[in-house]
Design a protein around this motif. Sequence first.
Motif, short mmCIF file in Angstrom:
data_model
loop_
_atom_site.label_atom_id
_atom_site.label_comp_id
_atom_site.label_asym_id
_atom_site.label_seq_id
_atom_site.Cartn_x
_atom_site.Cartn_y
_atom_site.Cartn_z
N GLY A 147 3.20 -5.12 5.46
CA GLY A 147 3.48 -4.04 4.76
C GLY A 147 3.47 -2.58 5.49
N SER A 148 2.77 -2.13 6.95
CA SER A 148 2.90 -1.25 7.49
C SER A 148 3.65 -0.12 7.88
N GLY A 149 5.14 -0.77 7.78
CA GLY A 149 6.34 -0.26 8.30
C GLY A 149 6.47 -1.10 9.44
N TYR A 155 12.32 3.73 0.51
CA TYR A 155 13.74 2.63 0.23
C TYR A 155 13.13 3.01 -1.47
N VAL A 162 9.32 3.54 -1.91
CA VAL A 162 8.71 3.91 -1.53
C VAL A 162 8.33 4.00 -0.13
N THR A 207 10.65 -2.29 9.60
CA THR A 207 11.36 -0.93 9.31
C THR A 207 11.60 -0.20 10.52
N PRO A 220 -0.93 -3.91 10.03
CA PRO A 220 -0.86 -4.93 8.24
C PRO A 220 0.15 -5.01 8.24
N1 LIG Z 1 14.95 -3.50 1.83
C1 LIG Z 1 13.41 -3.30 1.27
N2 LIG Z 1 13.88 -2.84 -0.04
C2 LIG Z 1 12.35 -1.89 -1.07
N3 LIG Z 1 10.90 -1.83 0.12
C3 LIG Z 1 11.13 -2.41 1.37
C4 LIG Z 1 12.50 -3.07 1.74
N4 LIG Z 1 11.97 -3.58 3.61
C5 LIG Z 1 10.54 -3.09 3.26
N5 LIG Z 1 10.25 -2.81 1.94
C6 LIG Z 1 8.81 -1.55 2.15
O1 LIG Z 1 8.36 -0.84 3.41
C7 LIG Z 1 7.50 -1.15 3.40
C8 LIG Z 1 7.01 -1.26 4.72
O2 LIG Z 1 7.70 -2.66 5.38
P1 LIG Z 1 8.32 -4.00 6.24
O3 LIG Z 1 8.89 -2.49 7.25
O4 LIG Z 1 8.77 -5.01 6.46
O5 LIG Z 1 6.57 -3.59 6.73
P2 LIG Z 1 5.84 -5.16 7.87
O6 LIG Z 1 7.03 -5.47 8.84
O7 LIG Z 1 4.74 -4.30 8.26
O8 LIG Z 1 5.16 -6.14 7.27
C9 LIG Z 1 6.82 -2.62 2.32
O9 LIG Z 1 6.13 -1.43 1.26
C10 LIG Z 1 7.96 -2.90 1.63
O10 LIG Z 1 7.41 -3.65 0.78
#
Ligand SMILES: Nc1ncnc2c1ncn2[C@@H]1O[C@H](COP(=O)(O)OP(=O)(O)O)[C@@H](O)[C@H]1O
Length: 258
Positions: free
Chosen positions: A54-56, A24, A31, A59, A52
């Motif tokens: 923010g671990s992805g 991202y 990121v 995504t 944890p």
């Molecule tokens: N749309 C986005 N734009 C920018 N950063 C993002 C976006 N979605 C997720 N992130 C970043 O990507 C990382 C993984 O996020 P995420 O997949 O939501 O983690 P989890 O579901 O494990 O909490 C984090 O650092 C989050 O801040």
Amino acid sequence: MDTTVYRPVDLPPASSARALTKVYGRGAAAVHALDGVDVDFAAGAFTAIMGPSGSGKSTLMHVLAGLDQATSGTARLGDTEITALGDDALTRLRRDRVGFVFQSFNLLPMFTAEQNILLPLELAGAPVDREWFDTLVETLGLGQRLTHRPSELSGGQQQRVAIARALIARPDVVFADEPTGNLDSRSGAEVLSFLRRSVRELGRTIIMVTHDPTAAAYADRVVMLADGRIAGDIDDPTPESVLMGLDALRALDQPVVR
Ligand SMILES: Nc1ncnc2c1ncn2[C@@H]1O[C@H](COP(=O)(O)OP(=O)(O)O)[C@@H](O)[C@H]1O
Ligand SMILES: [Mg+2]
């Protein structure tokens, strides 16, 4: 009812990722949400993705389900390379081959439970398999609730409707993102038992994202993510083994070896 579901061991994975990355933003603000993920998810299994905040996890689920584009690498649903599909093909794939369960239920408020469950078939112009509908309604304990609207149902009941909706078109994979995140622990346990039954008794394939070790322990297998990478893998997890895995991740800050 014979509840044994035969699961061949040499079935190709229902879902898989190879060298999958998702970035991202760009430059100094980039990121790396996914940083070279290689993983296979077995058909006919209940797998939890855990890690944890923010671990992805979300995504990874979104890219595997065709809800979001990868930056590089490949994601497959069965033998379909979804990272190579255009928008129209992705829309069809999500409609015809994938089911979703979200933390926030996402039911349509003006429709009854039955109408919500049947919606995916309606949208696809597909016929209703009444036997399958009845099996789902019975398994999920929704027989007395079919004419109710979401506002007349408890959170746990709403999530069970959402699960029936996710399963009604017999998708290849059901993806669930924190499905118990908005439920009290008793309704959460109920929903997790139903997810497990739909795999064990109805032969479905479920990939569930969670940050809760108790929830993850309902799965057949737990895949652990940390900093956008696969960091551990636990078969037949218990809440204790999942907690130990998480502790090991924190302590070592490097991949856990089983
Ligand atoms: N749309 C986005 N734009 C920018 N950063 C993002 C976006 N979605 C997720 N992130 C970043 O990507 C990382 C993984 O996020 P995420 O997949 O939501 O983690 P989890 O579901 O494990 O909490 C984090 O650092 C989050 O801040
Ligand atoms: Mg998330």
